[in-house]
Design a protein around this motif. Sequence first.
Motif, PDB file in Angstrom:
ATOM      1  N   GLY A 217       0.610  -0.959  -0.372  1.00 15.25           N
ATOM      2  CA  GLY A 217       0.260   0.308  -0.287  1.00 15.25           C
ATOM      3  C   GLY A 217       1.051   1.255  -0.094  1.00 15.25           C
ATOM      4  N   ARG A 218       0.624   1.832   0.803  1.00 14.89           N
ATOM      5  CA  ARG A 218       1.574   3.573   0.486  1.00 14.89           C
ATOM      6  C   ARG A 218       2.754   2.978   1.981  1.00 14.89           C
ATOM      7  NH1 ARG A 218       2.602   4.999   6.067  1.00 14.89           N
ATOM      8  NH2 ARG A 218       0.973   4.168   8.107  1.00 14.89           N
ATOM      9  N   LEU A 219       3.137   2.122   1.663  1.00 12.94           N
ATOM     10  CA  LEU A 219       4.575   2.110   2.287  1.00 12.94           C
ATOM     11  C   LEU A 219       5.208   1.094   1.074  1.00 12.94           C
ATOM     12  CD1 LEU A 219       3.960   0.233   5.791  1.00 12.94           C
ATOM     13  CD2 LEU A 219       4.582   2.730   5.142  1.00 12.94           C
ATOM     14  N   THR A 220       4.966   0.900   0.171  1.00 15.09           N
ATOM     15  CA  THR A 220       5.599   0.618  -1.347  1.00 15.09           C
ATOM     16  C   THR A 220       6.647   0.652  -1.238  1.00 15.09           C
ATOM     17  OG1 THR A 220       3.707  -0.537  -2.829  1.00 15.09           O
ATOM     18  CG2 THR A 220       5.136  -0.709  -3.978  1.00 15.09           C
ATOM     19  N   GLY A 221       8.001   0.203  -1.340  1.00 10.78           N
ATOM     20  CA  GLY A 221       9.374   0.672  -2.190  1.00 10.78           C
ATOM     21  C   GLY A 221       9.814   0.488  -0.118  1.00 10.78           C
ATOM     22  N   LEU A 222       8.995   0.354   0.634  1.00  9.85           N
ATOM     23  CA  LEU A 222       9.306   0.589   1.635  1.00  9.85           C
ATOM     24  C   LEU A 222       9.772  -0.294   2.248  1.00  9.85           C
ATOM     25  CD1 LEU A 222       7.673   4.575   2.478  1.00  9.85           C
ATOM     26  CD2 LEU A 222      10.366   4.056   1.830  1.00  9.85           C
ATOM     27  N   PRO A 223      10.583  -0.565   3.631  1.00  8.91           N
ATOM     28  CA  PRO A 223       9.978  -1.473   4.448  1.00  8.91           C
ATOM     29  C   PRO A 223       9.115  -2.202   5.360  1.00  8.91           C
ATOM     30  CG  PRO A 223      12.556  -0.810   5.342  1.00  8.91           C
ATOM     31  CD  PRO A 223      11.648   0.618   3.868  1.00  8.91           C
ATOM     32  N   ARG A 259      18.853  -1.512   1.272  1.00  9.38           N
ATOM     33  CA  ARG A 259      19.641  -1.504   0.075  1.00  9.38           C
ATOM     34  C   ARG A 259      21.199  -1.624  -0.324  1.00  9.38           C
ATOM     35  NH1 ARG A 259      14.653   1.236  -1.586  1.00  9.38           N
ATOM     36  NH2 ARG A 259      15.666   3.507  -1.171  1.00  9.38           N
ATOM     37  N   ALA A 260      21.820  -0.300   0.749  1.00 11.36           N
ATOM     38  CA  ALA A 260      23.083  -0.550   0.664  1.00 11.36           C
ATOM     39  C   ALA A 260      23.485  -1.660   1.329  1.00 11.36           C
ATOM     40  CB  ALA A 260      23.787   0.469   1.547  1.00 11.36           C
ATOM     41  N   ARG A 278      13.960 -10.155   2.485  1.00 13.37           N
ATOM     42  CA  ARG A 278      14.880  -9.823   1.841  1.00 13.37           C
ATOM     43  C   ARG A 278      15.477 -10.229   2.201  1.00 13.37           C
ATOM     44  NH1 ARG A 278      11.034 -10.470  -1.102  1.00 13.37           N
ATOM     45  NH2 ARG A 278      10.014  -8.956  -2.913  1.00 13.37           N
ATOM     46  N   TRP A 279      17.172 -10.200   2.475  1.00 15.87           N
ATOM     47  CA  TRP A 279      18.067 -10.924   2.906  1.00 15.87           C
ATOM     48  C   TRP A 279      18.781  -9.415   3.014  1.00 15.87           C
ATOM     49  CZ3 TRP A 279      16.161 -13.679   6.547  1.00 15.87           C
ATOM     50  CH2 TRP A 279      15.225 -14.197   5.627  1.00 15.87           C
ATOM     51  N   VAL A 280      20.019  -9.106   4.141  1.00 13.00           N
ATOM     52  CA  VAL A 280      21.091  -7.968   4.445  1.00 13.00           C
ATOM     53  C   VAL A 280      22.102  -8.947   5.025  1.00 13.00           C
ATOM     54  CG1 VAL A 280      18.967  -5.378   4.452  1.00 13.00           C
ATOM     55  CG2 VAL A 280      19.906  -6.728   6.126  1.00 13.00           C
TER      56      VAL A 280
END
Length: 328
Positions: A217-223, A259-260, A278-280
């Motif tokens: 929703g409004r958090l698309t593209g964010l964690p 992302r980094a 998604r792993w970091v």
Amino acid sequence: MTLPLVPPMLATPGRLPPAAQDERWAYETKQDGQRVMVYLPGDGNVLLRARSGEDITAAYPELRPLGGALGTTPAVLDGEVLALDERGRADFQLLQSRMGLAHAPARAARRAARVPVHLVLFDVPFLGESLMRQPYVRRRGRLEELGLAGPHWSTPGAMTGHGAEALAATREHGLEGLVCKRLDSVYEPGVRSRAWIKIRNMRAEDVIIGGWLPGKGRLTGLPGAVLVGQRAGGRLRYVGGVGTGWSEAERTELAELLRAAVSSRCPFDPVPRIPDARWVLPRLVGEVSYSTRTRAGMLRQPSWLRLRPDLTPEESAADLPEGSGSGG
């Protein structure tokens, strides 16, 4: 007689009343269980309804004898069903093994033999007649006069005044928190009222971010949530997902940092079963608050507090005892 249907009155999250008003409030221990309204029609039967209104009587067969505790006096009682650990403290994880069995009475009876429950009572909105317009202090007095104490139920005391001391005592004994109730408050069925205030004791610890879940929703593209762990026995053990506590700016900043640090390898051992994770690289340290831990070491009700750029994962104070943690 036909008893009135009474949805439970709810407390509002908040802080202790001002010290100048302390004597106008009563303080009760906040319980970590399932809220119930108990209906005693006065014929020896008992009916338990959950906060949703669902009939859950069959889930707790050990509470049936309560039906005769008041003789022929009809009553509606407000309370909470608990499962107690070996130290006598409420353990919601234990209780979960008893919840949801209202339609499986045979299973409920078997579980009752292994994990008995205890009902704590703290209000009486109906006793032969409606008491809902009477002040809390009078209802509480009527409840205590009933002397409801049995093998699976009790009426814990309430303290008038001394709120700071009461809250400190719950923290010292590792209890969930405190409920503050104004002495002159009427019973407001189904209302989340400022006349009742709940304060949850929260703990804070450092965690290491090992992954995240995409927002929707409004958090698309964010964690939408970060997946965090703590060290145990030389391994990074998964302890839960944290999805609340950020401002929009903080969430955006965190997205850039994640992302980094992207990685194709899960840093947790064992690997938790989390779809869409998604792993970091495990190099970001944060601080979270939480209420309690499950027996597997997972954080209950975690909320994000802040990043800790001053700490490396090696310097993080977070450390689990060997044997804690979960594979998901």
